[in-house]
Design a protein around this motif. Structure first.
Motif, PDB file in Angstrom:
ATOM      1  N   LEU A  48       0.849  -1.192   0.000  1.00 22.51           N
ATOM      2  CA  LEU A  48       0.000   0.000   0.000  1.00 22.51           C
ATOM      3  C   LEU A  48       0.885   1.242   0.000  1.00 22.51           C
ATOM      4  CD1 LEU A  48      -2.672   1.515   0.249  1.00 22.51           C
ATOM      5  CD2 LEU A  48      -2.637   1.007   2.713  1.00 22.51           C
ATOM      6  N   LEU A  49       0.720   2.060  -1.022  1.00 19.04           N
ATOM      7  CA  LEU A  49       1.555   3.250  -1.176  1.00 19.04           C
ATOM      8  C   LEU A  49       0.700   4.508  -1.247  1.00 19.04           C
ATOM      9  CD1 LEU A  49       3.959   1.952  -3.976  1.00 19.04           C
ATOM     10  CD2 LEU A  49       4.259   1.791  -1.490  1.00 19.04           C
ATOM     11  N   TYR A  50       1.064   5.476  -0.445  1.00 18.98           N
ATOM     12  CA  TYR A  50       0.475   6.811  -0.507  1.00 18.98           C
ATOM     13  C   TYR A  50       1.501   7.659  -1.234  1.00 18.98           C
ATOM     14  CZ  TYR A  50      -2.876   5.139   2.894  1.00 18.98           C
ATOM     15  OH  TYR A  50      -3.869   4.433   3.521  1.00 18.98           O
ATOM     16  N   ILE A  51       1.136   8.121  -2.428  1.00 17.66           N
ATOM     17  CA  ILE A  51       2.105   8.817  -3.272  1.00 17.66           C
ATOM     18  C   ILE A  51       1.638  10.241  -3.520  1.00 17.66           C
ATOM     19  CG2 ILE A  51       3.264   8.836  -5.506  1.00 17.66           C
ATOM     20  CD1 ILE A  51       3.134   5.785  -5.455  1.00 17.66           C
ATOM     21  N   GLY A  52       2.465  11.185  -3.098  1.00 20.19           N
ATOM     22  CA  GLY A  52       2.127  12.596  -3.190  1.00 20.19           C
ATOM     23  C   GLY A  52       2.953  13.328  -4.221  1.00 20.19           C
ATOM     24  N   PHE A  53       2.325  14.313  -4.855  1.00 19.78           N
ATOM     25  CA  PHE A  53       2.973  15.062  -5.923  1.00 19.78           C
ATOM     26  C   PHE A  53       2.541  16.512  -5.923  1.00 19.78           C
ATOM     27  CE2 PHE A  53      -0.993  13.371  -7.504  1.00 19.78           C
ATOM     28  CZ  PHE A  53      -1.549  14.436  -8.202  1.00 19.78           C
ATOM     29  N   TRP A  54       3.341  17.320  -6.566  1.00 18.34           N
ATOM     30  CA  TRP A  54       2.942  18.691  -6.866  1.00 18.34           C
ATOM     31  C   TRP A  54       2.635  18.730  -8.359  1.00 18.34           C
ATOM     32  CZ3 TRP A  54       6.278  21.453 -10.157  1.00 18.34           C
ATOM     33  CH2 TRP A  54       7.557  20.935 -10.317  1.00 18.34           C
ATOM     34  N   THR A  55       1.765  19.639  -8.743  1.00 18.61           N
ATOM     35  CA  THR A  55       1.288  19.690 -10.120  1.00 18.61           C
ATOM     36  C   THR A  55       2.209  20.534 -10.980  1.00 18.61           C
ATOM     37  OG1 THR A  55      -0.978  19.406  -9.363  1.00 18.61           O
ATOM     38  CG2 THR A  55      -0.679  20.284 -11.591  1.00 18.61           C
ATOM     39  N   ASP A  56       2.584  19.959 -12.112  1.00 16.62           N
ATOM     40  CA  ASP A  56       3.444  20.624 -13.082  1.00 16.62           C
ATOM     41  C   ASP A  56       2.776  20.518 -14.453  1.00 16.62           C
ATOM     42  OD1 ASP A  56       5.628  21.825 -14.316  1.00 16.62           O
ATOM     43  OD2 ASP A  56       6.834  19.996 -14.347  1.00 16.62           O
ATOM     44  N   LYS A  57       2.277  21.632 -14.937  1.00 17.01           N
ATOM     45  CA  LYS A  57       1.624  21.690 -16.250  1.00 17.01           C
ATOM     46  C   LYS A  57       0.489  20.669 -16.379  1.00 17.01           C
ATOM     47  CE  LYS A  57       5.972  23.142 -18.314  1.00 17.01           C
ATOM     48  NZ  LYS A  57       6.996  22.634 -17.408  1.00 17.01           N
ATOM     49  N   LYS A  74       0.621  -2.929  -6.874  1.00 17.84           N
ATOM     50  CA  LYS A  74       0.530  -2.149  -5.638  1.00 17.84           C
ATOM     51  C   LYS A  74      -0.866  -1.552  -5.520  1.00 17.84           C
ATOM     52  CE  LYS A  74       5.017  -2.325  -4.629  1.00 17.84           C
ATOM     53  NZ  LYS A  74       5.542  -2.967  -3.437  1.00 17.84           N
ATOM     54  N   LYS A  75      -1.244  -1.222  -4.294  1.00 18.90           N
ATOM     55  CA  LYS A  75      -2.432  -0.419  -4.043  1.00 18.90           C
ATOM     56  C   LYS A  75      -1.925   0.998  -3.821  1.00 18.90           C
ATOM     57  CE  LYS A  75      -5.298  -4.044  -2.189  1.00 18.90           C
ATOM     58  NZ  LYS A  75      -6.084  -4.543  -1.083  1.00 18.90           N
ATOM     59  N   ILE A  76      -2.519   1.944  -4.543  1.00 23.77           N
ATOM     60  CA  ILE A  76      -1.997   3.314  -4.546  1.00 23.77           C
ATOM     61  C   ILE A  76      -3.087   4.300  -4.156  1.00 23.77           C
ATOM     62  CG2 ILE A  76      -0.984   5.131  -5.999  1.00 23.77           C
ATOM     63  CD1 ILE A  76       0.098   2.829  -7.808  1.00 23.77           C
ATOM     64  N   PHE A  77      -2.734   5.171  -3.228  1.00 24.12           N
ATOM     65  CA  PHE A  77      -3.553   6.322  -2.900  1.00 24.12           C
ATOM     66  C   PHE A  77      -2.766   7.542  -3.360  1.00 24.12           C
ATOM     67  CE2 PHE A  77      -5.046   9.875  -0.465  1.00 24.12           C
ATOM     68  CZ  PHE A  77      -6.397   9.657  -0.289  1.00 24.12           C
ATOM     69  N   LEU A  78      -3.329   8.292  -4.296  1.00 22.44           N
ATOM     70  CA  LEU A  78      -2.664   9.484  -4.828  1.00 22.44           C
ATOM     71  C   LEU A  78      -3.096  10.712  -4.038  1.00 22.44           C
ATOM     72  CD1 LEU A  78      -3.315   8.863  -8.633  1.00 22.44           C
ATOM     73  CD2 LEU A  78      -1.109   8.628  -7.454  1.00 22.44           C
ATOM     74  N   PHE A  79      -2.146  11.600  -3.771  1.00 21.03           N
ATOM     75  CA  PHE A  79      -2.497  12.886  -3.177  1.00 21.03           C
ATOM     76  C   PHE A  79      -1.594  13.958  -3.759  1.00 21.03           C
ATOM     77  CE2 PHE A  79       0.635  11.038  -0.335  1.00 21.03           C
ATOM     78  CZ  PHE A  79       1.421  12.100   0.099  1.00 21.03           C
ATOM     79  N   GLY A  80      -2.185  15.134  -3.961  1.00 21.66           N
ATOM     80  CA  GLY A  80      -1.400  16.180  -4.586  1.00 21.66           C
ATOM     81  C   GLY A  80      -1.951  17.565  -4.329  1.00 21.66           C
ATOM     82  N   VAL A 108      -5.658   1.844  -7.970  1.00 22.35           N
ATOM     83  CA  VAL A 108      -5.752   3.142  -7.312  1.00 22.35           C
ATOM     84  C   VAL A 108      -6.944   3.063  -6.364  1.00 22.35           C
ATOM     85  CG1 VAL A 108      -6.087   5.623  -7.597  1.00 22.35           C
ATOM     86  CG2 VAL A 108      -4.710   4.354  -9.269  1.00 22.35           C
ATOM     87  N   ILE A 109      -6.658   3.115  -5.060  1.00 24.58           N
ATOM     88  CA  ILE A 109      -7.715   2.914  -4.057  1.00 24.58           C
ATOM     89  C   ILE A 109      -8.312   4.229  -3.561  1.00 24.58           C
ATOM     90  CG2 ILE A 109      -6.806   0.696  -3.298  1.00 24.58           C
ATOM     91  CD1 ILE A 109      -5.734   2.311  -0.792  1.00 24.58           C
ATOM     92  N   GLY A 110      -7.716   5.342  -3.970  1.00 29.14           N
ATOM     93  CA  GLY A 110      -8.240   6.632  -3.553  1.00 29.14           C
ATOM     94  C   GLY A 110      -7.354   7.749  -4.055  1.00 29.14           C
ATOM     95  N   ALA A 111      -7.873   8.956  -3.946  1.00 30.81           N
ATOM     96  CA  ALA A 111      -7.117  10.118  -4.401  1.00 30.81           C
ATOM     97  C   ALA A 111      -7.641  11.359  -3.696  1.00 30.81           C
ATOM     98  CB  ALA A 111      -7.244  10.276  -5.910  1.00 30.81           C
ATOM     99  N   TYR A 112      -6.737  12.328  -3.522  1.00 26.94           N
ATOM    100  CA  TYR A 112      -7.125  13.594  -2.908  1.00 26.94           C
ATOM    101  C   TYR A 112      -6.231  14.694  -3.466  1.00 26.94           C
ATOM    102  CZ  TYR A 112      -7.995  17.301   0.400  1.00 26.94           C
ATOM    103  OH  TYR A 112      -8.341  18.501   0.946  1.00 26.94           O
TER     104      TYR A 112
END
Length: 165
Positions: A48-57, A74-80, A108-112
């Motif tokens: 289970l991975l919580y993967i965070g990013f900043w937005t670029d273009k 993997k199970k992925i929760f995206l946050f940005g 992808v199990i969720g996103a925020y």
């Protein structure tokens, strides 16, 4: 490591995405966290991975996209965070772009997403552009958006994130 363990990996230039990562880390059981930290492009062992990013273009930053492309099963929760925001439609467009870099073996199990403040240099550039008589018509709107973003991520943003976990 069991399948209940997780890792939180993030890329944050201005500290906005790190605020989200810290909130996730504080909300989830600490003893189940295998890794918390910056994106070093290493694939963690956690399922289970919580993967965070900043937005670029309109997409995740390149380092995050590179990590996402390496993940399998993997199970992925995206946050940005995104400097231009306030609209779920815009945030969903970004998340759809990001999902295109994720292998179909992953879930992808969720996103925020939420708005995040931008560097002062962005506003300075907008003000300088206004000096040109032929500046873009939406420049005042961009400056207003910059000013609105200064407080984000705020307490409400972080509370909404907790509710999605």
């Amino acid at each position: 490591m069991t399948s209940n363990n997780y890792s939180i990996i993030f890329s944050s230039v201005t500290g906005n995405t790190k605020k989200l990562a810290d909130t996730i880390h504080e909300t989830l059981p600490q003893d189940m966290c295998d890794y918390f930290g910056g994106n070093e492009l290493q694939v963690p062992e956690s399922d289970l991975l919580y993967i965070g990013f900043w937005t670029d273009k309109g997409n995740a930053d390149n380092k995050t996209l590179e990590l996402l492309s390496k993940l399998k099963n993997k199970k992925i929760f995206l946050f940005g965070t995104a400097g231009f925001g306030g609209s779920n439609t815009y945030f969903n467009k970004i998340l759809e772009q990001v999902r295109q870099s994720i292998d179909s073996s992953n879930e992808v199990i969720g996103a925020y997403m939420c708005q995040g403040k931008m560097p002062q240099s962005v506003r300075d550039r907008y003000i300088k552009m206004k000096e040109n008589p032929e500046h873009p018509a939406n420049l005042d709107m961009l400056i207003e958006n910059f000013d609105r973003a200064l407080s984000h991520p705020d307490a409400d943003d972080l509370e909404r994130l907790k509710k999605t976990l």
